[in-house]
Design an enzyme around this catalytic site. Structure first.
Site, short mmCIF file in Angstrom:
data_model
loop_
_atom_site.label_atom_id
_atom_site.label_comp_id
_atom_site.label_asym_id
_atom_site.label_seq_id
_atom_site.Cartn_x
_atom_site.Cartn_y
_atom_site.Cartn_z
N ARG A 136 33.18 50.04 36.82
CA ARG A 136 33.16 50.08 38.49
C ARG A 136 32.73 51.36 38.95
O ARG A 136 33.36 52.52 38.48
CB ARG A 136 34.88 49.77 38.86
CG ARG A 136 35.35 50.19 40.38
CD ARG A 136 36.48 49.76 40.69
NE ARG A 136 36.81 48.45 40.68
CZ ARG A 136 37.86 48.10 41.53
NH1 ARG A 136 38.50 48.58 42.35
NH2 ARG A 136 37.78 46.49 41.70
N HIS A 139 30.96 42.45 44.21
CA HIS A 139 31.96 42.33 43.49
C HIS A 139 32.05 40.79 42.91
O HIS A 139 32.81 39.97 43.27
CB HIS A 139 33.05 42.47 44.49
CG HIS A 139 34.45 43.05 43.66
ND1 HIS A 139 34.69 42.99 42.38
CD2 HIS A 139 35.64 43.27 44.45
CE1 HIS A 139 35.89 43.04 42.05
NE2 HIS A 139 36.47 43.53 43.28
N GLN A 149 35.27 39.22 41.64
CA GLN A 149 36.15 38.61 42.76
C GLN A 149 35.58 37.39 43.53
O GLN A 149 36.41 36.44 43.50
CB GLN A 149 36.03 39.84 43.92
CG GLN A 149 36.91 39.53 45.11
CD GLN A 149 38.43 39.62 44.85
OE1 GLN A 149 38.73 40.45 44.38
NE2 GLN A 149 38.85 38.19 45.19
N ASP A 189 38.50 41.84 54.39
CA ASP A 189 38.57 42.77 53.38
C ASP A 189 38.94 44.00 54.40
O ASP A 189 38.46 43.88 55.63
CB ASP A 189 37.22 42.65 52.78
CG ASP A 189 37.44 43.91 51.64
OD1 ASP A 189 38.58 44.45 51.22
OD2 ASP A 189 36.26 44.24 50.88
N CYS A 206 40.72 39.60 49.43
CA CYS A 206 40.67 40.20 47.84
C CYS A 206 41.60 41.26 47.75
O CYS A 206 41.84 41.45 46.33
CB CYS A 206 39.30 40.70 47.87
SG CYS A 206 39.01 42.47 48.95
N ARG A 220 41.78 35.85 39.17
CA ARG A 220 41.05 36.97 38.61
C ARG A 220 40.97 36.94 37.15
O ARG A 220 40.20 37.07 36.33
CB ARG A 220 41.36 38.14 39.05
CG ARG A 220 41.08 38.69 40.81
CD ARG A 220 39.71 38.58 40.86
NE ARG A 220 38.87 39.70 40.20
CZ ARG A 220 38.82 41.06 40.62
NH1 ARG A 220 39.45 41.35 41.56
NH2 ARG A 220 38.16 41.80 39.70
N1 NVA Z 1 35.53 46.49 49.73
C1 NVA Z 1 36.53 47.06 49.10
C2 NVA Z 1 37.14 46.11 48.02
C3 NVA Z 1 38.01 46.47 47.30
C4 NVA Z 1 38.40 45.45 46.20
C5 NVA Z 1 36.08 48.40 48.42
O1 NVA Z 1 35.12 48.28 48.04
O2 NVA Z 1 37.07 49.11 48.49
N1 CP Z 2 40.40 42.94 44.44
C1 CP Z 2 40.02 43.97 43.73
O1 CP Z 2 39.06 44.17 42.86
O2 CP Z 2 41.25 44.78 43.44
P1 CP Z 2 41.68 46.05 42.70
O3 CP Z 2 40.55 47.34 43.65
O4 CP Z 2 42.59 46.44 42.79
O5 CP Z 2 40.87 45.98 41.52
#
Ligand code: NVA
Ligand code: CP
Length: 321
Positions: free
Chosen positions: A114, A141, A144, A235, A275, A303
């Protein structure tokens, strides 16, 4: 039946050793096979034992769902995870990504990353000799999106021809929804404020990948976008790394909150997806999150199953134990 079984096994086997950096990395058959395997794990309690394999979690951003679901998925597969947060490894003290990745490849059977830039993820994959999985970047992602379409499949059965409307920032989640959705024959509508539309290159890619007549429509009017939709998705307005833009974005996204008025314009059987994490009262109201049409926590649960299927395929291939 056997033909289907053979196709399924060969699609799963073709994923052995593969990276998942983008939702466009797997074709329609491979994506469907992963969803099928996830369903088997969830409902038929299919059990897969990979035999004490290890997944490294290299997370440069916060995470609840992705971190926990990957760890639990690995435990269910008979393996384990190691938390390799860059703050606790030598990466955080400047050891190069090139060296770190080659070292991790000698210990781990797969690595979930990540991070911020997609290029950094591509670099991990380049230097790794084991599969690298995108656990979220600024661009995509994919894990997801797999869980999202599994949730849609559980609700509606056949995905082909469904309309999924995403309201909000044209971000990583929107990008993977577009790419994965069109592979599965789902029509994707994205409604974003002007200046926050999804990346043009990803939109073009999705249109090229589109199967079974699936369409991608980019709009600036949420009301128009939700009409007749089968699923409404949103989101956060400011993603991780964009915290300083929060106040400005709240102004720009005025009118893009997923509320009861928008829900009323969707198909009568429409479901609500997010998400998570959510900012209740910003991109979605608490009322809509708690509506009977919400499948948000099923989506979260899924997930676990899609990532279990993914890990089983990229580590084990057809030798699923
Ligand atoms: N768009 C959000 C998704 C989190 C799962 C982010 O990147 O923070
Ligand atoms: N939806 C998702 O990826 O959540 P987290 O950021 O908690 O992993």
């Amino acid at each position: 039946m056997n033909l289907f079984k053979n196709k399924f096994i060969s699609a799963i086997d073709s994923l052995k050793g593969r990276d998942l950096l983008s939702s466009a990395d797997f074709d329609a058959e491979q994506t469907r096979a992963l969803l099928e395997l996830a369903l088997n794990l969830k409902y038929r309690k299919k059990s897969i034992n990979l035999g004490n394999r290890v997944l490294g979690l290299v997370f440069s951003k916060a995470s609840t769902r992705t971190r926990v679901s990957f760890s639990v998925a690995m435990a269910h597969l008979g393996g384990q995870t190691i938390d390799l947060n860059p703050n606790v490894t030598q990466l955080g003290r400047g050891e190069s990504l090139i060296d770190t990745t080659r070292v991790l490849s000698r210990y781990c059977d797969a690595i979930a990353v990540r991070t911020f830039g997609q290029q950094e993820l591509i670099d991990y994959a380049h230097w790794s000799s084991v599969p690298v999985l995108n656990a979220l970047t600024d661009l995509e992602h994919p894990c997801q999106a797999l869980a999202d379409f599994l949730t849609l499949h559980e609700t509606f059965g056949n995905l082909q021809g469904l309309i999924l409307t995403y309201i909000g920032d044209g971000n990583n989640v929107a990008h993977s929804l577009m790419l994965c959705g069109v592979l599965l024959g789902v029509n994707i509508r994205i409604a974003s404020p002007k200046g926050f539309e999804p990346n043009n290159g990803i939109v073009e890619r999705a249109r090229l990948l589109a199967k079974e007549g699936a369409t991608v429509t980019i709009m600036n009017d949420p009301l128009l976008a939700v009409r007749g939709a089968n699923a409404l998705y949103t989101d956060v307005w400011a993603s991780m790394g964009q915290e300083l833009e929060q106040v400005q974005r709240e102004k720009s996204f005025f009118g893009f909150c997923l509320n009861k008025n928008l829900l009323q314009e969707a198909d009568n059987d429409a479901i609500i997806l997010h998400c998570l994490p959510a900012h209740r009262g910003e991109e979605i109201t608490s009322q809509v999150m708690e509506d009977s049409a919400s499948r948000i926590f099923d989506q979260t649960e899924n997930r676990l199953y899609v990532q279990q299927a993914l890990l089983a395929a990229v580590i084990g291939g057809k030798d699923l134990g």
